[in-house]
Design an enzyme around this catalytic site. Structure first.
Site, short mmCIF file in Angstrom:
data_model
loop_
_atom_site.label_atom_id
_atom_site.label_comp_id
_atom_site.label_asym_id
_atom_site.label_seq_id
_atom_site.Cartn_x
_atom_site.Cartn_y
_atom_site.Cartn_z
NE ARG A 1 75.54 -34.81 36.09
CZ ARG A 1 76.03 -34.69 37.32
NH1 ARG A 1 76.31 -33.53 37.82
NH2 ARG A 1 76.23 -35.78 38.04
CE LYS B 1 81.78 -34.78 38.35
NZ LYS B 1 81.44 -36.21 38.44
NE ARG C 1 79.77 -41.16 45.90
CZ ARG C 1 79.88 -40.35 44.86
NH1 ARG C 1 81.05 -39.94 44.45
NH2 ARG C 1 78.79 -39.98 44.21
NE ARG D 1 75.43 -38.32 45.99
CZ ARG D 1 75.99 -37.86 44.88
NH1 ARG D 1 77.18 -37.27 44.93
NH2 ARG D 1 75.39 -37.99 43.72
NE ARG E 1 74.59 -40.68 40.45
CZ ARG E 1 75.29 -40.90 41.57
NH1 ARG E 1 74.99 -41.92 42.36
NH2 ARG E 1 76.27 -40.11 41.90
P1 AMP Z 1 76.24 -35.29 41.50
O1 AMP Z 1 76.35 -35.01 42.96
O2 AMP Z 1 77.04 -34.33 40.67
O3 AMP Z 1 76.55 -36.74 41.17
O4 AMP Z 1 74.71 -35.04 41.09
C1 AMP Z 1 73.66 -35.80 41.65
C2 AMP Z 1 72.43 -35.69 40.76
O5 AMP Z 1 72.00 -34.33 40.68
C3 AMP Z 1 72.62 -36.14 39.33
O6 AMP Z 1 72.48 -37.53 39.15
C4 AMP Z 1 71.50 -35.35 38.62
O7 AMP Z 1 70.24 -35.93 38.83
C5 AMP Z 1 71.52 -34.03 39.38
N1 AMP Z 1 72.45 -33.03 38.77
C6 AMP Z 1 73.58 -32.51 39.31
N2 AMP Z 1 74.14 -31.61 38.48
C7 AMP Z 1 73.36 -31.57 37.38
C8 AMP Z 1 73.43 -30.86 36.14
N3 AMP Z 1 74.43 -29.99 35.86
N4 AMP Z 1 72.44 -31.07 35.23
C9 AMP Z 1 71.42 -31.92 35.48
N5 AMP Z 1 71.31 -32.64 36.60
C10 AMP Z 1 72.26 -32.47 37.56
#
Ligand code: AMP
Length: 214
Positions: free
Chosen positions: A88, A13, A127, A161, A172
């Site tokens: 989400r 994404k 990554r 990360r 996740r």
């Molecule tokens: P990402 O970089 O999108 O994989 O997000 C990393 C982490 O941030 C996720 O595993 C969640 O803990 C939190 N997170 C990101 N976006 C959201 C969202 N829209 N709702 C809830 N938690 C989020």
């Protein structure tokens, strides 16, 4: 144009959102990046977020909804935006529909990136990114052209990360299947869902997305 890129962690994404940002002048709104910036700031909220994020669970809906509400009101979103990592949950999706209606806007497309869970674990665990400009790399799929030097900005510092480790990835993925996957049906019912094969090469995925939005 308002778009959502929907898909599990590691589906690509962020990469595709960056292409769309560069090619079409849309603002890229990554909630993960916004939350990581808050964590980095060392604020009290950041410390709480770090705990949730390192467990692989989702951050509270009301916080996420107000974050996006404020963000889409900024001038760089006037031409349109791509949401990466939001919504989400169904509550977030419904809140987004309402907040866009309030400002007379709507979503044109929700693009689902479909990728097998087994491939995701490999993609995520390898990554990393440039610590300076954020350019993404991968131990198996995309190494810098010159060992240890960022192709884009020449920096020699890279970071991984904290939540890109095997245990957190498993939770996740669980969170994705339990809380986010139902959005596929929600947007299909609204008639704006399109799916692309996220297992294809990056350029091919980009081509398929352009075919949907242009
Ligand atoms: P990402 O970089 O999108 O994989 O997000 C990393 C982490 O941030 C996720 O595993 C969640 O803990 C939190 N997170 C990101 N976006 C959201 C969202 N829209 N709702 C809830 N938690 C989020």
């Amino acid at each position: 144009m308002q778009l959502i890129l929907l898909g599990p962690p590691g589906a690509g994404k962020g990469t595709q959102a960056s292409f769309l940002e560069q090619e079409h002048g849309l603002a890229k709104l990554s909630t993960g990046d916004m939350l990581r910036a808050e964590v980095k700031s060392g604020s009290e909220l950041g410390q709480e977020l770090q705990e949730v994020m390192s467990s692989g669970k989702l951050v509270d809906d009301s916080l996420m909804i107000s974050l996006i509400r404020e963000r889409i009101a900024k001038p760089d979103c006037e031409r349109g935006f791509i949401l990466d990592g939001f919504p989400r949950t169904l509550a977030q999706a419904e809140a987004l529909t309402t907040m866009l209606e309030e400002v007379d806007r709507r979503l044109q497309h929700v693009i689902e990136l479909k990728v097998d869970d087994e491939a995701l674990v490999e993609r995520i665990s390898g990554r990393y990114s440039c610590a300076k400009c954020g350019e993404g790399y991968h131990d198996s799929f995309k190494l810098p052209k010159q060992d240890g030097v960022c192709d884009k900005c020449g920096s020699t510092e890279f970071s991984r990360r904290a939540d890109d480790n095997a245990e957190t990835v498993a939770s996740r993925l669980d969170a994705y299947h339990a809380q986010t996957e139902p959005l596929v049906a929600y947007y299909r019912d609204l008639g704006i869902l399109a799916s692309v094969d996220g297992m294809a090469e990056m350029d091919e995925v980009q081509r398929q997305i352009n075919g949907i939005i242009l």
